[in-house]
Scaffold this motif. Structure first.
Motif, PDB file in Angstrom:
ATOM      1  N   THR A  59       0.825  -1.200   0.000  1.00 21.59           N
ATOM      2  CA  THR A  59       0.000   0.000   0.000  1.00 21.59           C
ATOM      3  C   THR A  59       0.861   1.252   0.000  1.00 21.59           C
ATOM      4  N   SER A  60       1.967   1.241   0.735  1.00 24.17           N
ATOM      5  CA  SER A  60       2.821   2.427   0.769  1.00 24.17           C
ATOM      6  C   SER A  60       3.664   2.567  -0.500  1.00 24.17           C
ATOM      7  N   ASP A  61       4.110   1.446  -1.090  1.00 21.98           N
ATOM      8  CA  ASP A  61       4.945   1.498  -2.286  1.00 21.98           C
ATOM      9  C   ASP A  61       4.142   1.853  -3.539  1.00 21.98           C
ATOM     10  N   ASP A  62       2.985   1.231  -3.712  1.00 20.35           N
ATOM     11  CA  ASP A  62       2.189   1.457  -4.920  1.00 20.35           C
ATOM     12  C   ASP A  62       0.712   1.531  -4.555  1.00 20.35           C
ATOM     13  N   PRO A  63       0.253   2.705  -4.123  1.00 19.11           N
ATOM     14  CA  PRO A  63      -1.138   2.812  -3.682  1.00 19.11           C
ATOM     15  C   PRO A  63      -2.147   2.564  -4.798  1.00 19.11           C
ATOM     16  N   LYS A  73      12.050   8.378  -8.279  1.00 19.71           N
ATOM     17  CA  LYS A  73      12.281   7.122  -7.577  1.00 19.71           C
ATOM     18  C   LYS A  73      11.813   7.267  -6.130  1.00 19.71           C
ATOM     19  N   PRO A  74      10.976   6.334  -5.689  1.00 18.24           N
ATOM     20  CA  PRO A  74      10.530   6.428  -4.305  1.00 18.24           C
ATOM     21  C   PRO A  74      11.675   6.102  -3.348  1.00 18.24           C
ATOM     22  N   ALA A  75      11.658   6.764  -2.211  1.00 12.96           N
ATOM     23  CA  ALA A  75      12.687   6.499  -1.210  1.00 12.96           C
ATOM     24  C   ALA A  75      12.464   5.112  -0.629  1.00 12.96           C
ATOM     25  N   LYS A  76      13.557   4.389  -0.404  1.00 11.98           N
ATOM     26  CA  LYS A  76      13.441   3.050   0.145  1.00 11.98           C
ATOM     27  C   LYS A  76      13.122   3.133   1.628  1.00 11.98           C
ATOM     28  N   HIS A  77      12.049   2.494   1.987  1.00 11.32           N
ATOM     29  CA  HIS A  77      11.687   2.392   3.385  1.00 11.32           C
ATOM     30  C   HIS A  77      10.727   1.225   3.523  1.00 11.32           C
ATOM     31  N   GLY A  78      10.642   0.690   4.679  1.00  9.54           N
ATOM     32  CA  GLY A  78       9.687  -0.373   4.914  1.00  9.54           C
ATOM     33  C   GLY A  78      10.341  -1.734   5.044  1.00  9.54           C
TER      34      GLY A  78
END
Length: 135
Positions: A19-23, A112-117
């Motif tokens: 959900t956070s990476d690709d809503p 580019k999305p920041a890496k987290h999770g």
């Protein structure tokens, strides 16, 4: 067989990560879209007609009629499950230049999305282990 507590927690973490990476993808997967009932009626009639043609072609020794029946059945099922809004485009159709020519707009590149999770932590741990082993 029910999932253990650990498996349920991991599954919930993966769901939150998705959900956070690709809503948009998460919304698409959880959305219960309703398709028009008429599409299913038309597809059902088409599939029945295709099956009839297939059987008549096989019984009558006409292979071409069987092939036509199969194609009609396949097209009916594809019509039932196809997205009815797929062909419509929203947004700008082109950019008019000074000389009057219309140019297609360039698609914007997503940052580019920041890496987290959860998954990124696993990747970081994997990279650290590979670096410690000297490979």
């Amino acid at each position: 067989m029910p999932l253990s507590e650990y498996e349920q927690r991991v599954l919930e973490q993966m769901e939150r990560q998705l959900t956070s990476d690709d809503p948009r993808l998460a919304n698409t997967l959880t959305q219960r879209g309703r398709r028009p009932f008429g599409r299913y009626v038309i597809a059902g009639v088409g599939a029945a007609l295709g099956l009839l043609l297939l059987v008549l072609g096989a019984a009558g020794g006409r292979a071409w009629l069987g092939v036509v029946g199969f194609v009609v059945m396949f097209a009916a099922v594809a019509f039932a499950f196809a997205d009815p809004h797929r062909g419509r485009r929203s947004g700008p159709q082109g950019v008019v230049q000074e000389d009057g020519a219309v140019r297609q707009p360039r698609p914007a590149r997503p940052a580019k999305p920041a890496k987290h999770g959860f998954m990124s932590r696993l990747e970081d741990r994997w990279e650290r282990r590979r670096g410690e082993s000297g490979r």
